[in-house]
Scaffold this motif. Structure first.
Motif, PDB file in Angstrom:
ATOM      1  N   THR A 174       0.855  -6.363  -6.083  1.00  0.00           N
ATOM      2  CA  THR A 174       1.658  -5.864  -4.971  1.00  0.00           C
ATOM      3  C   THR A 174       2.226  -7.050  -4.219  1.00  0.00           C
ATOM      4  O   THR A 174       1.474  -7.916  -3.766  1.00  0.00           O
ATOM      5  CB  THR A 174       0.784  -5.025  -4.009  1.00  0.00           C
ATOM      6  OG1 THR A 174       0.096  -4.026  -4.756  1.00  0.00           O
ATOM      7  CG2 THR A 174       1.643  -4.355  -2.955  1.00  0.00           C
ATOM      8  N   VAL A 175       3.552  -7.098  -4.086  1.00  0.00           N
ATOM      9  CA  VAL A 175       4.218  -8.171  -3.345  1.00  0.00           C
ATOM     10  C   VAL A 175       4.736  -7.578  -2.048  1.00  0.00           C
ATOM     11  O   VAL A 175       5.455  -6.582  -2.063  1.00  0.00           O
ATOM     12  CB  VAL A 175       5.400  -8.757  -4.148  1.00  0.00           C
ATOM     13  CG1 VAL A 175       5.978  -9.958  -3.425  1.00  0.00           C
ATOM     14  CG2 VAL A 175       4.953  -9.144  -5.550  1.00  0.00           C
ATOM     15  N   ASP A 177       1.827 -13.730   0.226  1.00  0.00           N
ATOM     16  CA  ASP A 177       1.751 -12.293   0.559  1.00  0.00           C
ATOM     17  C   ASP A 177       1.681 -11.421  -0.673  1.00  0.00           C
ATOM     18  O   ASP A 177       2.466 -10.474  -0.835  1.00  0.00           O
ATOM     19  CB  ASP A 177       2.961 -11.884   1.424  1.00  0.00           C
ATOM     20  CG  ASP A 177       2.968 -12.625   2.750  1.00  0.00           C
ATOM     21  OD1 ASP A 177       4.034 -13.104   3.153  1.00  0.00           O
ATOM     22  OD2 ASP A 177       1.877 -12.742   3.349  1.00  0.00           O
ATOM     23  N   ARG A 178       0.747 -11.782  -1.561  1.00  0.00           N
ATOM     24  CA  ARG A 178       0.576 -10.989  -2.777  1.00  0.00           C
ATOM     25  C   ARG A 178      -0.865 -10.550  -2.922  1.00  0.00           C
ATOM     26  O   ARG A 178      -1.783 -11.257  -2.507  1.00  0.00           O
ATOM     27  CB  ARG A 178       0.954 -11.812  -4.016  1.00  0.00           C
ATOM     28  CG  ARG A 178       2.422 -12.051  -4.178  1.00  0.00           C
ATOM     29  CD  ARG A 178       2.704 -13.240  -5.091  1.00  0.00           C
ATOM     30  NE  ARG A 178       4.100 -13.625  -4.973  1.00  0.00           N
ATOM     31  CZ  ARG A 178       5.056 -13.237  -5.845  1.00  0.00           C
ATOM     32  NH1 ARG A 178       4.743 -12.475  -6.868  1.00  0.00           N
ATOM     33  NH2 ARG A 178       6.306 -13.593  -5.660  1.00  0.00           N
ATOM     34  N   GLU A 179      -1.041  -9.377  -3.515  1.00  0.00           N
ATOM     35  CA  GLU A 179      -2.399  -8.904  -3.798  1.00  0.00           C
ATOM     36  C   GLU A 179      -2.416  -8.388  -5.222  1.00  0.00           C
ATOM     37  O   GLU A 179      -1.422  -7.847  -5.702  1.00  0.00           O
ATOM     38  CB  GLU A 179      -2.766  -7.756  -2.851  1.00  0.00           C
ATOM     39  CG  GLU A 179      -2.857  -8.179  -1.405  1.00  0.00           C
ATOM     40  CD  GLU A 179      -3.033  -6.981  -0.481  1.00  0.00           C
ATOM     41  OE1 GLU A 179      -3.110  -5.842  -0.972  1.00  0.00           O
ATOM     42  OE2 GLU A 179      -3.082  -7.200   0.735  1.00  0.00           O
ATOM     43  N   ILE A 180      -3.538  -8.562  -5.882  1.00  0.00           N
ATOM     44  CA  ILE A 180      -3.651  -7.974  -7.208  1.00  0.00           C
ATOM     45  C   ILE A 180      -4.969  -7.236  -7.355  1.00  0.00           C
ATOM     46  O   ILE A 180      -5.977  -7.607  -6.748  1.00  0.00           O
ATOM     47  CB  ILE A 180      -3.493  -9.000  -8.366  1.00  0.00           C
ATOM     48  CG1 ILE A 180      -4.455 -10.162  -8.203  1.00  0.00           C
ATOM     49  CG2 ILE A 180      -2.079  -9.507  -8.462  1.00  0.00           C
ATOM     50  CD1 ILE A 180      -4.310 -11.175  -9.325  1.00  0.00           C
ATOM     51  N   ARG A 181      -4.939  -6.187  -8.134  1.00  0.00           N
ATOM     52  CA  ARG A 181      -6.159  -5.446  -8.466  1.00  0.00           C
ATOM     53  C   ARG A 181      -6.222  -5.344  -9.978  1.00  0.00           C
ATOM     54  O   ARG A 181      -5.245  -4.972 -10.614  1.00  0.00           O
ATOM     55  CB  ARG A 181      -6.102  -4.037  -7.876  1.00  0.00           C
ATOM     56  CG  ARG A 181      -6.254  -4.007  -6.371  1.00  0.00           C
ATOM     57  CD  ARG A 181      -5.947  -2.635  -5.801  1.00  0.00           C
ATOM     58  NE  ARG A 181      -5.710  -2.714  -4.372  1.00  0.00           N
ATOM     59  CZ  ARG A 181      -6.668  -2.621  -3.457  1.00  0.00           C
ATOM     60  NH1 ARG A 181      -7.915  -2.442  -3.828  1.00  0.00           N
ATOM     61  NH2 ARG A 181      -6.373  -2.706  -2.179  1.00  0.00           N
ATOM     62  N   GLY A 182      -7.364  -5.725 -10.530  1.00  0.00           N
ATOM     63  CA  GLY A 182      -7.483  -5.673 -11.983  1.00  0.00           C
ATOM     64  C   GLY A 182      -8.923  -5.854 -12.392  1.00  0.00           C
ATOM     65  O   GLY A 182      -9.799  -6.040 -11.540  1.00  0.00           O
ATOM     66  N   ARG A 183      -9.171  -5.815 -13.709  1.00  0.00           N
ATOM     67  CA  ARG A 183     -10.523  -6.014 -14.220  1.00  0.00           C
ATOM     68  C   ARG A 183     -10.710  -7.491 -14.513  1.00  0.00           C
ATOM     69  O   ARG A 183      -9.965  -8.076 -15.276  1.00  0.00           O
ATOM     70  CB  ARG A 183     -10.725  -5.172 -15.491  1.00  0.00           C
ATOM     71  CG  ARG A 183     -12.172  -5.180 -15.992  1.00  0.00           C
ATOM     72  CD  ARG A 183     -12.348  -4.156 -17.114  1.00  0.00           C
ATOM     73  NE  ARG A 183     -11.980  -2.820 -16.645  1.00  0.00           N
ATOM     74  CZ  ARG A 183     -12.804  -2.005 -15.991  1.00  0.00           C
ATOM     75  NH1 ARG A 183     -14.053  -2.391 -15.750  1.00  0.00           N
ATOM     76  NH2 ARG A 183     -12.388  -0.831 -15.600  1.00  0.00           N
ATOM     77  N   VAL A 236      -5.185 -18.586  -5.255  1.00  0.00           N
ATOM     78  CA  VAL A 236      -6.168 -17.600  -4.793  1.00  0.00           C
ATOM     79  C   VAL A 236      -6.603 -17.863  -3.353  1.00  0.00           C
ATOM     80  O   VAL A 236      -6.912 -18.997  -2.980  1.00  0.00           O
ATOM     81  CB  VAL A 236      -7.401 -17.599  -5.721  1.00  0.00           C
ATOM     82  CG1 VAL A 236      -8.505 -16.700  -5.178  1.00  0.00           C
ATOM     83  CG2 VAL A 236      -7.000 -17.161  -7.121  1.00  0.00           C
ATOM     84  N   VAL A 237      -6.616 -16.788  -2.560  1.00  0.00           N
ATOM     85  CA  VAL A 237      -7.124 -16.882  -1.192  1.00  0.00           C
ATOM     86  C   VAL A 237      -8.495 -16.234  -1.119  1.00  0.00           C
ATOM     87  O   VAL A 237      -9.462 -16.845  -0.669  1.00  0.00           O
ATOM     88  CB  VAL A 237      -6.157 -16.207  -0.186  1.00  0.00           C
ATOM     89  CG1 VAL A 237      -6.761 -16.177   1.209  1.00  0.00           C
ATOM     90  CG2 VAL A 237      -4.833 -16.931  -0.174  1.00  0.00           C
ATOM     91  N   VAL A 293      -7.868  -9.195  -5.386  1.00  0.00           N
ATOM     92  CA  VAL A 293      -7.638 -10.621  -5.152  1.00  0.00           C
ATOM     93  C   VAL A 293      -6.444 -10.791  -4.223  1.00  0.00           C
ATOM     94  O   VAL A 293      -5.382 -10.221  -4.465  1.00  0.00           O
ATOM     95  CB  VAL A 293      -7.372 -11.367  -6.483  1.00  0.00           C
ATOM     96  CG1 VAL A 293      -7.242 -12.863  -6.235  1.00  0.00           C
ATOM     97  CG2 VAL A 293      -8.465 -11.102  -7.494  1.00  0.00           C
ATOM     98  N   LYS A 294      -6.639 -11.570  -3.173  1.00  0.00           N
ATOM     99  CA  LYS A 294      -5.533 -11.875  -2.284  1.00  0.00           C
ATOM    100  C   LYS A 294      -4.980 -13.236  -2.704  1.00  0.00           C
ATOM    101  O   LYS A 294      -5.736 -14.187  -2.912  1.00  0.00           O
ATOM    102  CB  LYS A 294      -6.061 -11.970  -0.847  1.00  0.00           C
ATOM    103  CG  LYS A 294      -5.234 -11.211   0.167  1.00  0.00           C
ATOM    104  CD  LYS A 294      -5.832 -11.415   1.548  1.00  0.00           C
ATOM    105  CE  LYS A 294      -5.427 -10.327   2.483  1.00  0.00           C
ATOM    106  NZ  LYS A 294      -4.017 -10.395   2.886  1.00  0.00           N
ATOM    107  N   LEU A 295      -3.656 -13.324  -2.849  1.00  0.00           N
ATOM    108  CA  LEU A 295      -3.035 -14.572  -3.282  1.00  0.00           C
ATOM    109  C   LEU A 295      -2.105 -15.096  -2.203  1.00  0.00           C
ATOM    110  O   LEU A 295      -1.712 -14.366  -1.295  1.00  0.00           O
ATOM    111  CB  LEU A 295      -2.217 -14.343  -4.555  1.00  0.00           C
ATOM    112  CG  LEU A 295      -2.926 -13.799  -5.770  1.00  0.00           C
ATOM    113  CD1 LEU A 295      -1.917 -13.494  -6.859  1.00  0.00           C
ATOM    114  CD2 LEU A 295      -3.951 -14.788  -6.296  1.00  0.00           C
TER     115      LEU A 295
END
Lengths: 97, 93
Positions: free
Chosen positions: A60-61, A36-42, A88-89, A31-33
């Motif tokens: 990740t920031v 400038d943040r990204e997250i990876r998860g279930r 959310v982007v 997920v791109k937020l």
């Protein structure tokens, strides 16, 4: 009598963009937020606002360090995370080509 | 207050149209599904891919997507969902 067409019975049919997110339920997503943040998860849950519930998350920031003019990354881990939809982007399965 | 959802005209996949629908935006959107598009976000990031579907909020589903930042290819994704509020434009290419 209302007739149910084959499309309505098939869970894999994508008729609207949020259906793509539905296909990723219980799968790992990227997920791109904003900010400038990204997250990876279930992905456990989502709604039409794109509010998300994820588990086993790595955030990740990306930080621009003005002093050394370097792009730094800060990583954070969370067991369980609720993401407010307006941040959310984009959402994508992490298996990228 | 409108609820933000638009009515789409149904289009059969095999139909070929040489003229781009000009009567209303939702007709244009239903016409270009399946085609390669460039989606520019408010942040300036551009995504190019095959348009799977769009909804009334301009949420977008793309396939075989490339991400361009400042005109440079940065990332590639197999499937992508883009939240509509971030979209500046959708252009057929």
């Amino acid at each position: 009598m209302a007739e149910v067409g084959a499309d309505q019975l098939d869970d894999t049919i994508v008729s609207e963009p949020l259906d793509l997110v539905r296909l990723s339920l219980n799968e790992r997503v990227f997920v791109k937020l904003k900010g400038d943040r990204e997250i990876r998860g279930r992905l456990h849950a989502y709604d039409s606002h794109c509010n998300l519930v994820l588990s086993d998350v790595e955030e990740t920031v990306f930080v621009m360090d003005d002093e050394d003019e370097d792009l730094k990354t800060i990583k954070k881990q969370s067991e369980m995370l609720f993401v407010r939809g307006d941040a959310v982007v984009l959402i994508s399965p992490p298996s990228q080509s | 207050m409108s609820n933000g959802t638009a009515e789409f005209q149904a289009f059969s996949p095999g139909e070929e149209t040489s003229e781009i629908a000009k009567n209303n935006p939702s007709a244009f959107l239903s016409q270009i599904t399946g085609a390669k598009v460039a989606v520019k976000l408010n942040s300036g990031v551009e995504y190019r891919g095959d348009l799977q579907c769009v909804d009334g909020y301009m949420n977008i589903a793309l396939e075989q997507t490339e991400e361009y930042v400042d005109g440079i290819l940065k990332n590639q994704y197999g499937d992508v969902f883009i939240r509509g509020n971030n979209v500046l434009y959708i252009s057929s290419i």
